[in-house]
Design a protein around this motif. Structure first.
Motif, PDB file in Angstrom:
ATOM      1  N   ASP A  84     -30.379 -36.948  11.220  1.00  0.00           N
ATOM      2  CA  ASP A  84     -31.745 -37.796  10.472  1.00  0.00           C
ATOM      3  C   ASP A  84     -32.655 -37.748  11.620  1.00  0.00           C
ATOM      4  O   ASP A  84     -33.691 -38.197  11.371  1.00  0.00           O
ATOM      5  CB  ASP A  84     -31.362 -39.103   9.842  1.00  0.00           C
ATOM      6  N   ASP A 113     -25.467 -42.685  12.028  1.00  0.00           N
ATOM      7  CA  ASP A 113     -26.328 -43.882  11.468  1.00  0.00           C
ATOM      8  C   ASP A 113     -27.386 -42.858  10.832  1.00  0.00           C
ATOM      9  O   ASP A 113     -28.162 -42.408  11.681  1.00  0.00           O
ATOM     10  CB  ASP A 113     -26.615 -44.693  12.853  1.00  0.00           C
ATOM     11  N   GLY A 114     -27.901 -43.457   9.646  1.00  0.00           N
ATOM     12  CA  GLY A 114     -29.161 -42.851   9.063  1.00  0.00           C
ATOM     13  C   GLY A 114     -28.671 -41.568   8.285  1.00  0.00           C
ATOM     14  O   GLY A 114     -29.609 -40.848   7.466  1.00  0.00           O
ATOM     15  N   THR A 115     -27.356 -41.217   8.320  1.00  0.00           N
ATOM     16  CA  THR A 115     -27.070 -39.714   7.751  1.00  0.00           C
ATOM     17  C   THR A 115     -25.832 -39.993   6.702  1.00  0.00           C
ATOM     18  O   THR A 115     -25.907 -39.773   5.551  1.00  0.00           O
ATOM     19  CB  THR A 115     -26.671 -38.686   8.605  1.00  0.00           C
ATOM     20  N   ASP A 166     -24.103 -36.310  11.866  1.00  0.00           N
ATOM     21  CA  ASP A 166     -24.570 -37.712  12.499  1.00  0.00           C
ATOM     22  C   ASP A 166     -23.900 -38.816  11.685  1.00  0.00           C
ATOM     23  O   ASP A 166     -23.822 -38.548  10.533  1.00  0.00           O
ATOM     24  CB  ASP A 166     -26.326 -37.539  12.669  1.00  0.00           C
ATOM     25  N   ASP A 210     -30.547 -34.432  16.667  1.00  0.00           N
ATOM     26  CA  ASP A 210     -29.456 -33.884  16.033  1.00  0.00           C
ATOM     27  C   ASP A 210     -29.414 -32.389  15.596  1.00  0.00           C
ATOM     28  O   ASP A 210     -28.614 -31.755  16.188  1.00  0.00           O
ATOM     29  CB  ASP A 210     -29.249 -34.756  14.664  1.00  0.00           C
TER      30      ASP A 210
END
Ligand SMILES: [Mg+2]
Ligand SMILES: [Zn+2]
Length: 198
Positions: A134, A11-13, A9, A138
């Motif tokens: 995240d 965004d955020g990962t 992923d 996912d």
């Protein structure tokens, strides 16, 4: 044997989560993420980004911007000797947005469409691949594609302990961040998939 691929992923990962990130200058690598990607590169493991970008469907930014963001992300990663082997994104949304983007598609996670497309394009055996993200969606996308799955506690993952159900805890391993996820992946070697969709 190393895994056949690692799906990440975005965004955020890999990069800090900014709601509907739309411009290259908003891209900030999560600490340790570039080095984690570089370690997979060094083992010859293809690294594939799979990202929902419903900001396109919602009319918040044009689809071309997604490619500009990914070009910039690749540039930042290259400064750390790291590279992404493929980018797949879903610009759709089932109920929000405009025109052709407002469809019930097969690629928006938790659907596995992006992973299936990458597997076809790059000849990946999904049963020996991993998905890292995240959000529970996912993990669901990874499991639906037949991959092993890991959730990280960066980005939206910071809230995981409060929000995961017992079934969701069984869906994925939970680790602090992408660096720890890569530790787990490289330590696991080639043992067969044990996760299942529940
Ligand atoms: Mg995310
Ligand atoms: Zn889609």
């Amino acid at each position: 044997m190393p895994p056949t691929a690692v799906f990440l992923d975005r965004d955020g990962t890999i990069i800090e989560d900014v709601n509907y990130l739309a411009r290259p200058e908003q891209v900030r690598l999560i600490p340790g993420a570039a080095d984690a990607v570089r370690r997979l590169n060094a083992r010859g493991v293809p690294v594939v980004v799979v990202t929902n970008q419903a900001g396109v469907a919602r009319g918040m930014f044009p689809e071309e911007r997604v490619g500009e963001v990914h070009a910039h992300l690749s540039k930042l990663l290259a400064e750390h000797g790291a590279m992404i082997n493929g980018y797949y994104y879903c610009p759709h949304h089932a109920t929000e947005g405009v025109g052709a983007y407002r469809i019930e598609c097969a690629c928006r996670k938790p659907a596995p469409g992006m992973l299936l497309a990458a597997a076809r394009d790059l000849n990946i055996d999904l049963t020996r691949a991993w998905m890292v993200g995240d959000k529970v969606d996912d993990a669901r996308a990874g499991a639906a594609a037949g991959c092993r799955t890991i959730l990280v506690r960066t980005g939206h993952g910071k809230n995981l302990p409060e929000t995961l159900s017992a079934a969701e805890w069984r869906l994925a391993a939970v680790v602090p961040d992408l660096a720890a996820a890569v530790d787990l992946i490289l330590a696991a070697g080639d043992s067969p998939s044990v996760t299942s969709v529940s």
